[in-house]
Design an enzyme around this catalytic site. Sequence first.
Site, PDB file in Angstrom:
ATOM      1  N   LYS A  43      99.230 110.850  27.546  1.00 22.84           N
ATOM      2  CA  LYS A  43      99.499 110.525  28.954  1.00 22.84           C
ATOM      3  C   LYS A  43     100.083 109.114  29.067  1.00 22.84           C
ATOM      4  O   LYS A  43     101.014 108.868  29.835  1.00 22.84           O
ATOM      5  CB  LYS A  43      98.211 110.663  29.775  1.00 22.84           C
ATOM      6  CG  LYS A  43      97.808 112.118  29.960  1.00 22.84           C
ATOM      7  CD  LYS A  43      96.398 112.318  30.488  1.00 22.84           C
ATOM      8  CE  LYS A  43      96.066 113.804  30.464  1.00 22.84           C
ATOM      9  NZ  LYS A  43      94.671 114.123  30.755  1.00 22.84           N
TER      10      LYS A  43
ATOM     11  N   GLN B 196      89.206 111.243  32.428  1.00 22.23           N
ATOM     12  CA  GLN B 196      89.425 112.275  31.413  1.00 22.23           C
ATOM     13  C   GLN B 196      88.156 113.105  31.199  1.00 22.23           C
ATOM     14  O   GLN B 196      87.061 112.570  31.032  1.00 22.23           O
ATOM     15  CB  GLN B 196      89.849 111.605  30.088  1.00 22.23           C
ATOM     16  CG  GLN B 196      90.163 112.565  28.974  1.00 22.23           C
ATOM     17  CD  GLN B 196      91.383 113.448  29.238  1.00 22.23           C
ATOM     18  OE1 GLN B 196      92.385 113.006  29.779  1.00 22.23           O
ATOM     19  NE2 GLN B 196      91.292 114.706  28.881  1.00 22.23           N
TER      20      GLN B 196
ATOM     21  N   ASP C 281      94.611 114.485  39.577  1.00 23.67           N
ATOM     22  CA  ASP C 281      94.222 115.736  38.917  1.00 23.67           C
ATOM     23  C   ASP C 281      94.058 116.865  39.939  1.00 23.67           C
ATOM     24  O   ASP C 281      93.956 118.029  39.583  1.00 23.67           O
ATOM     25  CB  ASP C 281      92.884 115.553  38.182  1.00 23.67           C
ATOM     26  CG  ASP C 281      93.054 115.471  36.676  1.00 23.67           C
ATOM     27  OD1 ASP C 281      94.107 115.932  36.180  1.00 23.67           O
ATOM     28  OD2 ASP C 281      92.141 114.968  36.004  1.00 23.67           O
TER      29      ASP C 281
END
Length: 285
Positions: free
Chosen positions: A53, A97, A120
């Site tokens: 990322k 994460q 997200d």
Amino acid sequence: MAGQVINGKEIVATIREEIKAEVLELTAVGCEPGLVVIIVGDDPASHVYVNGKEKACAQVGIYSEVHRLPAETTQDELVSLIHVFNRDARIHGILVQSPLPAHINEDEVVDHIAPDKDVDCFHPINVGNLMIGKKTGMKPCTPAGVIQVLKRIGTEISGKHAVVVGRSNIVGKPMAMLLLQENATVSIVHSRTPDMAEITRQADILVVAVGKANLIGPEHVKPGAIVIDVGMNRTDGKLRGDVDFEAVKEISGAITPVPGCVGPMTITMLLQNTVNAARLSQNTQ
Ligand code: NAP
């Protein structure tokens, strides 16, 4: 006749060029998009994803920070850090994460991310907005990536029967919602579906997100169907999807390879959400 193997790398490269142009445009008006990624603990796969990322942000010019916290980090400490970034004008996207260590409640943590920085798209407000079809700029990354793949290969989704295998909150359910928004007729099958093949064989578009290598074989697929494999299974040191690629390729109309399509598309949609969040932040200043 064997179907088309979808060129995920080409689609990803094209979209990232488009994102790069958007980043330049925003940066020129003083709004450089910024993403923070927080990772807790030592899970090796998670560190690989986070590095990916970080690299992708650099590739398109998005400012990024990665905070690598020790496994002993408490939930309160993590939540406090999230609130720091909720207030940080330089940061437009916050990603925590997954998975988090067992002593941390992931759902509670997500609740603390400001919905307009929830890149997200896991916050209940964003999930609710997805459900009612409200456009917010935030889309769930993996399902949004699948829709992009379908569109970029020229698939007419409207009116098609799309079958989603799997009903997780991260992939299956939001995937079904996005396909519905595109006017597909949508079915979802899962581990309690008695005769899964009977339903998957009706699919014009088959999206598989289970986590079991080679679960889907030619007996599950209608000839000519478009097959999107979200699965990522590490077996014998190799990354494999949920679909028996070699066998299904022979009858599908088009099929995604694993690796090389849905994985990098997911990261690409994270970049897009960050840019969208930056753009929307301009309207609220
Ligand atoms: P998950 O939370 O474990 O959900 C798996 C789903 O598959 C569940 O709904 C489960 O049904 C269903 N299932 C299990 N066995 C089945 C069977 N035999 N037949 C039909 N359905 C079955 O997994 P996930 O988070 O959705 O992830 C799925 C896969 O996608 C994994 O391999 C994951 O690594 C991968 N993934 C890839 C990306 C990417 O960027 N490429 C992103 C996210 C996930 P029940 O609900 O009935 O248990």
